[in-house]
Design an enzyme around this catalytic site. Structure first.
Site, PDB file in Angstrom:
ATOM      1  N   GLY A  11       0.788  -1.235   0.000  1.00  0.00           N
ATOM      2  CA  GLY A  11       0.000   0.000   0.000  1.00  0.00           C
ATOM      3  C   GLY A  11       0.815   1.278   0.000  1.00  0.00           C
ATOM      4  O   GLY A  11       0.319   2.339   0.376  1.00  0.00           O
ATOM      5  N   ASN A  13       1.744   2.942  -2.540  1.00  0.00           N
ATOM      6  CA  ASN A  13       1.139   3.867  -3.523  1.00  0.00           C
ATOM      7  C   ASN A  13      -0.145   4.467  -2.973  1.00  0.00           C
ATOM      8  O   ASN A  13      -0.433   5.647  -3.176  1.00  0.00           O
ATOM      9  CB  ASN A  13       0.870   3.137  -4.844  1.00  0.00           C
ATOM     10  CG  ASN A  13       2.133   3.028  -5.677  1.00  0.00           C
ATOM     11  OD1 ASN A  13       2.611   4.029  -6.204  1.00  0.00           O
ATOM     12  ND2 ASN A  13       2.683   1.848  -5.754  1.00  0.00           N
ATOM     13  N   ILE A  92      -7.074  -9.190 -12.266  1.00  0.00           N
ATOM     14  CA  ILE A  92      -7.429  -8.546 -13.540  1.00  0.00           C
ATOM     15  C   ILE A  92      -8.922  -8.226 -13.495  1.00  0.00           C
ATOM     16  O   ILE A  92      -9.730  -9.097 -13.141  1.00  0.00           O
ATOM     17  CB  ILE A  92      -7.145  -9.519 -14.713  1.00  0.00           C
ATOM     18  CG1 ILE A  92      -5.668  -9.970 -14.659  1.00  0.00           C
ATOM     19  CG2 ILE A  92      -7.466  -8.866 -16.053  1.00  0.00           C
ATOM     20  CD1 ILE A  92      -4.660  -8.847 -14.765  1.00  0.00           C
ATOM     21  N   LEU A  93      -9.287  -7.007 -13.798  1.00  0.00           N
ATOM     22  CA  LEU A  93     -10.703  -6.630 -13.773  1.00  0.00           C
ATOM     23  C   LEU A  93     -11.374  -7.097 -15.067  1.00  0.00           C
ATOM     24  O   LEU A  93     -10.834  -6.908 -16.147  1.00  0.00           O
ATOM     25  CB  LEU A  93     -10.843  -5.114 -13.624  1.00  0.00           C
ATOM     26  CG  LEU A  93     -10.337  -4.520 -12.302  1.00  0.00           C
ATOM     27  CD1 LEU A  93     -10.514  -3.007 -12.320  1.00  0.00           C
ATOM     28  CD2 LEU A  93     -11.063  -5.142 -11.104  1.00  0.00           C
ATOM     29  N   ASN A 107      -4.067   2.648 -13.478  1.00  0.00           N
ATOM     30  CA  ASN A 107      -3.201   1.641 -12.842  1.00  0.00           C
ATOM     31  C   ASN A 107      -1.772   2.138 -12.872  1.00  0.00           C
ATOM     32  O   ASN A 107      -1.353   2.810 -13.819  1.00  0.00           O
ATOM     33  CB  ASN A 107      -3.298   0.314 -13.621  1.00  0.00           C
ATOM     34  CG  ASN A 107      -2.370  -0.750 -13.058  1.00  0.00           C
ATOM     35  OD1 ASN A 107      -2.424  -1.064 -11.873  1.00  0.00           O
ATOM     36  ND2 ASN A 107      -1.490  -1.283 -13.900  1.00  0.00           N
ATOM     37  N   HIS A 109       2.122   0.946 -13.015  1.00  0.00           N
ATOM     38  CA  HIS A 109       2.914  -0.228 -13.382  1.00  0.00           C
ATOM     39  C   HIS A 109       4.392   0.114 -13.206  1.00  0.00           C
ATOM     40  O   HIS A 109       4.822   1.191 -13.643  1.00  0.00           O
ATOM     41  CB  HIS A 109       2.612  -0.624 -14.832  1.00  0.00           C
ATOM     42  CG  HIS A 109       3.358  -1.826 -15.280  1.00  0.00           C
ATOM     43  ND1 HIS A 109       3.000  -3.107 -14.901  1.00  0.00           N
ATOM     44  CD2 HIS A 109       4.469  -1.954 -16.042  1.00  0.00           C
ATOM     45  CE1 HIS A 109       3.874  -3.966 -15.418  1.00  0.00           C
ATOM     46  NE2 HIS A 109       4.761  -3.301 -16.117  1.00  0.00           N
TER      47      HIS A 109
HETATM   48  C1  GRF Z   1       4.115  -1.452  -7.076  1.00  0.00           C
HETATM   49  O1  GRF Z   1       5.357  -1.854  -7.566  1.00  0.00           O
HETATM   50  C2  GRF Z   1       3.212  -1.204  -8.239  1.00  0.00           C
HETATM   51  O2  GRF Z   1       3.859  -0.690  -9.368  1.00  0.00           O
HETATM   52  C3  GRF Z   1       2.737  -2.572  -8.557  1.00  0.00           C
HETATM   53  O3  GRF Z   1       2.623  -3.243  -7.320  1.00  0.00           O
HETATM   54  C4  GRF Z   1       3.410  -2.584  -6.367  1.00  0.00           C
HETATM   55  C5  GRF Z   1       2.469  -2.042  -5.344  1.00  0.00           C
HETATM   56  O4  GRF Z   1       3.193  -1.598  -4.273  1.00  0.00           O
HETATM   57  N1  GRF Z   1       1.479  -2.480  -9.238  1.00  0.00           N
HETATM   58  P1  GRF Z   1       2.366  -0.954  -3.052  1.00  0.00           P
HETATM   59  O5  GRF Z   1       1.393  -2.021  -2.557  1.00  0.00           O
HETATM   60  O6  GRF Z   1       1.645   0.251  -3.579  1.00  0.00           O
HETATM   61  O7  GRF Z   1       3.439  -0.605  -2.062  1.00  0.00           O
END
Ligand code: GRF
Length: 196
Positions: A11, A13, A92-93, A107, A109
């Site tokens: 989490g 992000n 995957i949605l 999203n 990535h």
């Molecule tokens: C990140 O590397 C993101 O790019 C990928 O999964 C990871 C999520 O990390 N989709 P976090 O759960 O947000 O720390």
């Protein structure tokens, strides 16, 4: 606007979005819920610490993927979601959800799409592939989600160097920091683009 964030893991992000909204660098936005595919994800604790409602919707609770996706769609609708953010969400949605929130799902990535995207490209594997490919640059991408995997229109990318001494873990940490910078910026860009 009302943002629902889908998570599966740490989490960080999600935290970047929470921090950006709380410090005012994203205005006129509220995270109305966090939907987690994993009951023990640390992302759930982060949401709870900030009084954000949490919905745990897992494969365990909903054996049939159709039921699970209906539950997700219902949760999104119940909170009158404007924007869906996938922040480390590992499922995957299906078309049903994509269509219901067309052009309103983004999203993040951990690579420079269109390279190093797709089914096998998640977690530490992405960075192993980037290093194995001999790339001198990597980075992060925020894109709209369409029915493909990591194939939607790109909103913003952030670039980081790949160093010859890099391990996948070192590169992952550098890319993750870049993700935390571009995800809030992507939300601002989407809001401007849509006049929200
Ligand atoms: C990140 O590397 C993101 O790019 C990928 O999964 C990871 C999520 O990390 N989709 P976090 O759960 O947000 O720390």
């Amino acid at each position: 606007i009302r943002i629902s964030v889908l998570v599966s893991g740490n989490g960080s992000n999600l935290q970047a979005l929470i921090d950006a909204i709380e410090e005012g660098s994203i205005e006129n936005a509220k995270i109305v819920q966090v939907i987690s595919s994993n009951a023990s994800a640390y992302a759930v604790e982060r949401a709870q610490e900030h009084d954000i409602p949490v919905n745990i919707i897992t494969k365990h609770d909903y054996a049939d993927i159709r039921d699970r996706m209906d539950a997700i769609l219902e949760a999104l609708n119940n909170e009158s979601t404007d924007l869906v953010v996938l922040a480390g969400y590992l499922s995957i949605l299906p078309k049903k959800v994509i269509d219901a929130y067309e052009d309103r799902i983004i999203n993040v990535h951990p690579a420079l799409l269109p390279k190093h995207g797709g089914k096998e490209c998640y977690g530490i594997k992405v960075h192993e592939k980037v290093i194995a490919a001999g790339e001198t640059e990597s980075g992060a991408t925020v894109h709209y989600v369409d029915e493909g995997i990591d194939t939607g229109r790109i909103i913003i990318q952030g670039i980081v160097p790949v160093k010859s001494s890099d391990t996948p873990e070192l590169l992952q940490a550098r890319v993750l920091k870049k993700e935390h910078q571009i995800l809030p910026e992507a939300v601002r860009m989407v809001m401007r683009e849509k006049g929200w």
